[in-house]
Each structure stands twice: as C-alpha cells, then as structure tokens.
Design a protein around this motif. Structure first.
Motif, short mmCIF file in Angstrom:
data_model
loop_
_atom_site.label_atom_id
_atom_site.label_comp_id
_atom_site.label_asym_id
_atom_site.label_seq_id
_atom_site.Cartn_x
_atom_site.Cartn_y
_atom_site.Cartn_z
N LYS A 211 13.54 29.16 23.02
CA LYS A 211 14.58 30.12 23.44
C LYS A 211 13.97 31.11 24.44
CE LYS A 211 15.91 30.78 19.07
NZ LYS A 211 16.61 31.32 17.91
N SER A 212 12.73 31.51 24.21
CA SER A 212 12.07 32.46 25.11
C SER A 212 11.88 31.85 26.50
CB SER A 212 10.69 32.85 24.56
OG SER A 212 10.80 33.35 23.25
N LEU A 213 11.41 30.59 26.52
CA LEU A 213 11.16 29.97 27.82
C LEU A 213 12.46 29.61 28.55
CD1 LEU A 213 8.02 27.77 27.10
CD2 LEU A 213 8.16 29.89 28.42
N ALA A 214 13.53 29.39 27.78
CA ALA A 214 14.84 29.16 28.45
C ALA A 214 15.17 30.38 29.32
CB ALA A 214 15.93 28.94 27.41
N GLY A 221 13.45 26.11 37.47
CA GLY A 221 14.22 24.86 37.36
C GLY A 221 14.05 24.16 36.03
N HIS A 222 13.61 24.91 35.00
CA HIS A 222 13.36 24.28 33.70
C HIS A 222 14.43 24.69 32.70
CE1 HIS A 222 8.82 24.20 34.84
NE2 HIS A 222 9.55 23.38 35.55
N ARG A 223 14.95 23.72 31.99
CA ARG A 223 15.90 23.98 30.89
C ARG A 223 15.19 23.71 29.56
NH1 ARG A 223 19.88 20.66 29.98
NH2 ARG A 223 19.15 18.85 31.13
N PHE A 224 15.55 24.47 28.53
CA PHE A 224 14.94 24.31 27.20
C PHE A 224 16.04 24.26 26.16
CE2 PHE A 224 11.63 26.00 29.79
CZ PHE A 224 10.46 25.44 29.29
N ASN A 225 16.10 23.18 25.42
CA ASN A 225 17.11 23.07 24.35
C ASN A 225 16.46 22.54 23.07
OD1 ASN A 225 19.64 23.89 25.74
ND2 ASN A 225 19.04 22.21 27.12
N ILE A 226 17.21 22.70 21.99
CA ILE A 226 16.67 22.38 20.66
C ILE A 226 17.71 21.59 19.87
CG2 ILE A 226 16.03 23.45 18.44
CD1 ILE A 226 15.27 25.97 20.29
N ILE A 227 17.27 20.52 19.21
CA ILE A 227 18.14 19.85 18.23
C ILE A 227 17.54 20.08 16.84
CG2 ILE A 227 19.15 17.69 17.41
CD1 ILE A 227 18.86 16.53 20.19
N GLN A 228 18.40 20.48 15.92
CA GLN A 228 18.01 20.62 14.50
C GLN A 228 18.64 19.45 13.74
OE1 GLN A 228 19.97 24.34 13.65
NE2 GLN A 228 18.11 25.53 13.98
N PRO A 229 17.91 18.36 13.53
CA PRO A 229 18.53 17.25 12.80
C PRO A 229 18.59 17.52 11.30
CG PRO A 229 16.56 16.54 14.03
CD PRO A 229 16.54 18.02 13.97
N GLY A 283 18.75 26.94 26.43
CA GLY A 283 18.65 27.91 25.34
C GLY A 283 19.54 27.55 24.16
N ALA A 284 20.08 26.33 24.16
CA ALA A 284 21.01 25.95 23.08
C ALA A 284 20.24 25.41 21.87
CB ALA A 284 21.98 24.89 23.58
N VAL A 285 20.77 25.74 20.70
CA VAL A 285 20.22 25.21 19.44
C VAL A 285 21.35 24.42 18.80
CG1 VAL A 285 19.13 25.78 17.24
CG2 VAL A 285 18.83 27.31 19.21
N ILE A 286 21.20 23.12 18.72
CA ILE A 286 22.31 22.30 18.23
C ILE A 286 21.97 21.72 16.87
CG2 ILE A 286 23.76 20.28 18.71
CD1 ILE A 286 23.51 20.95 21.59
N ARG A 287 22.77 22.10 15.89
CA ARG A 287 22.59 21.57 14.54
C ARG A 287 23.31 20.22 14.48
NH1 ARG A 287 25.41 25.23 11.17
NH2 ARG A 287 23.82 26.77 11.55
N PHE A 288 22.61 19.20 13.97
CA PHE A 288 23.15 17.84 13.98
C PHE A 288 22.88 17.24 12.61
CE2 PHE A 288 22.84 13.32 15.44
CZ PHE A 288 24.11 13.23 15.97
N ASP A 289 23.75 17.55 11.67
CA ASP A 289 23.38 17.31 10.27
C ASP A 289 24.54 16.85 9.38
OD1 ASP A 289 24.88 19.60 10.12
OD2 ASP A 289 23.55 20.60 8.69
N GLY A 290 25.63 16.37 9.96
CA GLY A 290 26.75 15.90 9.14
C GLY A 290 27.38 17.00 8.31
N GLY A 291 27.05 18.26 8.62
CA GLY A 291 27.64 19.40 7.90
C GLY A 291 26.79 19.88 6.73
N GLU A 292 25.57 19.32 6.58
CA GLU A 292 24.77 19.67 5.40
C GLU A 292 24.47 21.17 5.30
OE1 GLU A 292 20.66 18.35 5.24
OE2 GLU A 292 20.73 18.19 3.07
#
Ligand SMILES: CCCCCCCCCCC/C=C\C=C\C(=O)SCCNC(=O)CCNC(=O)[C@H](O)C(C)(C)COP(=O)(O)OP(=O)(O)OC[C@H]1O[C@@H](n2cnc3c(N)ncnc32)[C@H](O)[C@@H]1OP(=O)(O)O
Ligand SMILES: NC(=O)C1=CN([C@@H]2O[C@H](COP(=O)(O)OP(=O)(O)OC[C@H]3O[C@@H](n4cnc5c(N)ncnc54)[C@H](OP(=O)(O)O)[C@@H]3O)[C@@H](O)[C@H]2O)C=CC1
Length: 324
Positions: A211-214, A221-229, A283-292
């Motif tokens: 998130k800081s580097l985003a 020209g750098h994008r930073f994103n996160i997936i939380q499986p 800078g996005a944090v995407i939760r990807f967990d079926g709603g857990e």
C-alpha cells in the motif's frame, strides 16, 4: 431472472440469480457457485509481456503462471527447488507454446535475488508483471515457536517480498519501465490469527509495504495490488496447516459459498490485476475467500443453524416480551 413488481403492477427491475443446485434436495450452497476454469481474459492479453512469479513451481504460483502463459506471457518462475521449477516450466510451456524459464532463487537472500534478476535480464529483460507469491507457514502454538521458527516464515514472506520488490523496483525505475506488482497475502493479514502468528505478522507487513509503494512509486509507472485468498487446496498449504485433514469440513461449513476456492479462480483474478484492463487499479486489497471472512466476523452468523420451527418459537418469544 426474477422480476421485482411494484404495487402498480409495473416491473421495476430484473435481477439475475445464480442457478439452483444441480442435486435436488441438496442444502449445500456450493451448487450455486460452481467454479469456472480456463483463462478469463482475451487471448493475447499478455503478448510481448514478461511475468516474474516467485514460488511459481507449485500450487497457486503454478496456476498463475499457467494462466499468464496461456494469455501469451513469457514467464520466469523462481524458488529454491530447481527440479520442481523445471518440471512445471516444461509442462506449462509445452501446453501453451510460450517460454517459461526456471531460475533457482532463495528470496530470503538479497544477493541470490540480485543474481536471479541478472539471469532473468540476460534471458528475457526486465519484467512487466511481478507476482510475489512465495511463502512459508505452519501451525504452531506461539509459546512453542523458536526464534528460528519465527525467522523461517517472516524471512520468506516479508523480507523475501521486500528484497524482490526492491531489486526489481530499483532496476525498473532506472530503466524507466512501468510494471504491475502483485502480492498474495491472506485474509488473516487483516484480522491477525493465533497459531500462525509469524505468517500473520509478515503478511500484514507485506500489505503495508505494497500500500505504501502504491502511493510512492505510481510516479514511476508502478502499480501495487494485493489479493487475500481464503482456503484453496494446495499440498504446500494444507500439509502444513491441516496435516490430519481434521479441520477441512468445519472450514467449508463456515464458507457461505460452501466450497474451497480453486487455483484457477485465483489465477484469473491475478491475471486481471496484472493486466492492462486494471491499469487504473493500484493500492487495492482484494479479499477472495467465498465469504469466509465476513462469515467468521459477524456475531449473529451462527444463527444460520436455527431451523424454521425454531424461528417461529423465537419470534413468538420476542414478540411476547413486554417492556425493557
Ligand atoms: C481451524 C483450522 C483451519 C485449518 C485450515 C487448513 C487450510 C487453510 C488454508 C488457508 C491458508 C491460509 C494462509 C496460508 C498461507 C501460506 O503461506 S500457505 C503456504 C505454505 N507453504 C509453505 O510453507 C512452503 C514452504 N515452507 C517451508 O519450506 C517450511 O515449512 C518452512 C519451515 C517455512 C521453511 O523451511 P526451512 O527453511 O527448511 O526451515 P526448517 O529448517 O525446516 O525450520 C526452521 C525453523 O522452524 C521450525 N519449524 C519448522 N516447522 C515447524 C513446526 N511445524 N512447528 C514448530 N516449529 C517449526 C524448525 O524447528 C526450525 O527452528 P529451530 O531451528 O529452532 O528448530
Ligand atoms: N493455499 C491457500 O489456501 C492459501 C495460500 N495463500 C498464499 O498463496 C501463496 C501460495 O501458496 P500455496 O500455493 O498454497 O503454497 P505452496 O507451498 O505451494 O507455495 C509456496 C511457494 O513458495 C516457494 N518458496 C518457499 N520458500 C521460498 C524461498 N525461501 N525462496 C523462494 N521461494 C520460496 C515454494 O517453492 P520452493 O519450495 O521451491 O522454494 C513454493 O513454490 C502463498 O503466498 C500463500 O501464503 C494465502 C491464503 C490461502
């Protein structure tokens, strides 16, 4: 499709509902949420692109490499076990027809990371897509952890991600080349979790880093994103987090979509975030967990177990209460 009718009889809107379960009488919600596999983005979305994936030889890293390669990317996969990487690289490139290179690299060692990047540059150049996926983890009561046990996880997850990101970031800035950085964390990076404390602390650190580097490196020209499986069956994760298989059923029961995730589903999301279709996403944090996560968080969610007859009784009791 279901129409919502106004009292005037006019149709207000039409809503698409998921298809009902295939097995009649099944109470399992997973019937509503069948996974779709196969690459989601248009063919050629990563043509002329180079992707660097840590931990790309196994599990989710392998699945992400497969989808990127299917979509036209040249890929470099890196981790400690060269034989595993080479086998995966061979299998994927023979299926997709696109180059997949295997490079040995222990991300805990910044010099090894620099050497790996040197080798990648010599082979293919600097990457357009970087996926920090390598990790280590095991369940352990925290009072049993040794300093070395703490280090074994935090060095891979937090320091490893930092060393890869710093090495590639600096070289990309120097070359004035933009790139997409993606980190794979976990849902408990946000909540914390007992029994996997080094992983929770390190993954939270990775999220703060990205998130800081985003914010800081967008100008390069750098994008930073996160997936939380949420839970997705892989040998690496399940052998260390549920070695006896005891917890799988209770875990599935608390997931509103009624099933584990599939590596290919995660891979499609990762491909989207790394693609030009997501060029405004940083800078996005995407939760990807079926709603857990929300299922575990809501205080009243256990009431899913209450039967219709019990609800009748509860309602009568509540309505019968007078005063406070
Ligand atoms: C209600 C329960 C629900 C259960 C759900 C189950 C499924 C859940 C799925 C959801 C998952 C969510 C998040 C997942 C996150 C992940 O990161 S999964 C990825 C897992 N993959 C890996 O871990 C692969 C790589 N791992 C490794 O290589 C090793 O496991 C390790 C230990 C991380 C590193 O290996 P190495 O460097 O070779 O280290 P060692 O020399 O073996 O050990 C170093 C020190 O660590 C101590 N150690 C190792 N294992 C344990 C253990 N199980 N318990 C305690 N301590 C351990 C070891 O003793 C060493 O310390 P000392 O030298 O002091 O002895
Ligand atoms: N599966 C799941 O349910 C979930 C997984 N995740 C995350 O997904 C990612 C992938 O996990 P998953 O595929 O399940 O598990 P794997 O164990 O299959 O993947 C971990 C990868 O990291 C590599 N790795 C470990 N240590 C190092 C190191 N020192 N240097 C370089 N590479 C290393 C391993 O390769 P090698 O041994 O060759 O070094 C391996 O390929 C991880 O970030 C994990 O935290 C998050 C939530 C849920």
């Amino acid at each position: 499709m279901a129409a919502v009718m106004l009292s005037s009889g006019r149709k207000l809107l039409q809503t698409r509902f998921p298809r009902p379960p295939v097995r009649s009488g099944s109470a399992r919600p997973s019937g509503f949420f069948a996974p779709s596999e196969g690459a989601m983005l248009p063919a050629g979305s990563f043509r002329d692109r180079l992707a660097f994936i840590t931990g790309g030889g196994t599990g989710l890293g392998r699945a992400m490499t497969m989808v990127l390669s299917q979509l036209g990317a040249r890929c470099v996969i890196a981790s400690r076990k060269l034989d595993v990487l080479q086998e995966t690289a061979g299998e994927i490139s023979s299926q997709t027809g696109n180059q997949v290179h295997a490079l040995q690299c222990d991300v805990r060692d910044p010099q090894a990371v620099a050497r790996c990047v040197d080798q990648m540059v010599a082979l293919s150049g600097l990457p357009d897509v970087i996926i920090n996926n390598a990790a280590g983890n095991f369940i352990c009561p925290t009072e049993r952890l040794t300093p070395n046990g703490w280090r074994s996880v935090t060095d891979i997850v937090l320091n490893g991600t930092a060393f890869v990101t710093l090495e590639l970031g600096k070289r990309l800035i120097q070359a004035q080349k933009g790139a997409s950085f993606l980190a794979i964390t976990t849902i408990y990076a946000e909540s914390g979790s007992g029994f996997v404390v080094p992983s929770a602390a390190a993954k939270a650190g990775v999220e703060a880093l990205y998130k800081s580097l985003a914010a800081e490196w967008g100008r390069y020209g750098h994008r930073f994103n996160i997936i939380q499986p949420g839970p997705i069956r892989t040998k690496g994760a399940f052998s260390r987090l549920d070695p006896t298989g005891t917890f799988e059923k209770s875990m599935i029961d608390r997931i509103p979509t009624g099933r584990l995730g599939k590596p290919a589903e995660l891979a499609n999301l990762a491909a989207y975030l790394s693609s030009d279709f997501a060029s405004w996403m940083s800078g996005a944090v995407i939760r990807f967990d079926g709603g857990e996560y929300v299922s575990m968080a809501g205080e009243f969610n256990e009431l899913r177990k209450v039967t219709p007859d019990q609800w009748k009784m509860l309602e009568a009791m509540i309505k019968g209460t007078k005063g406070s």
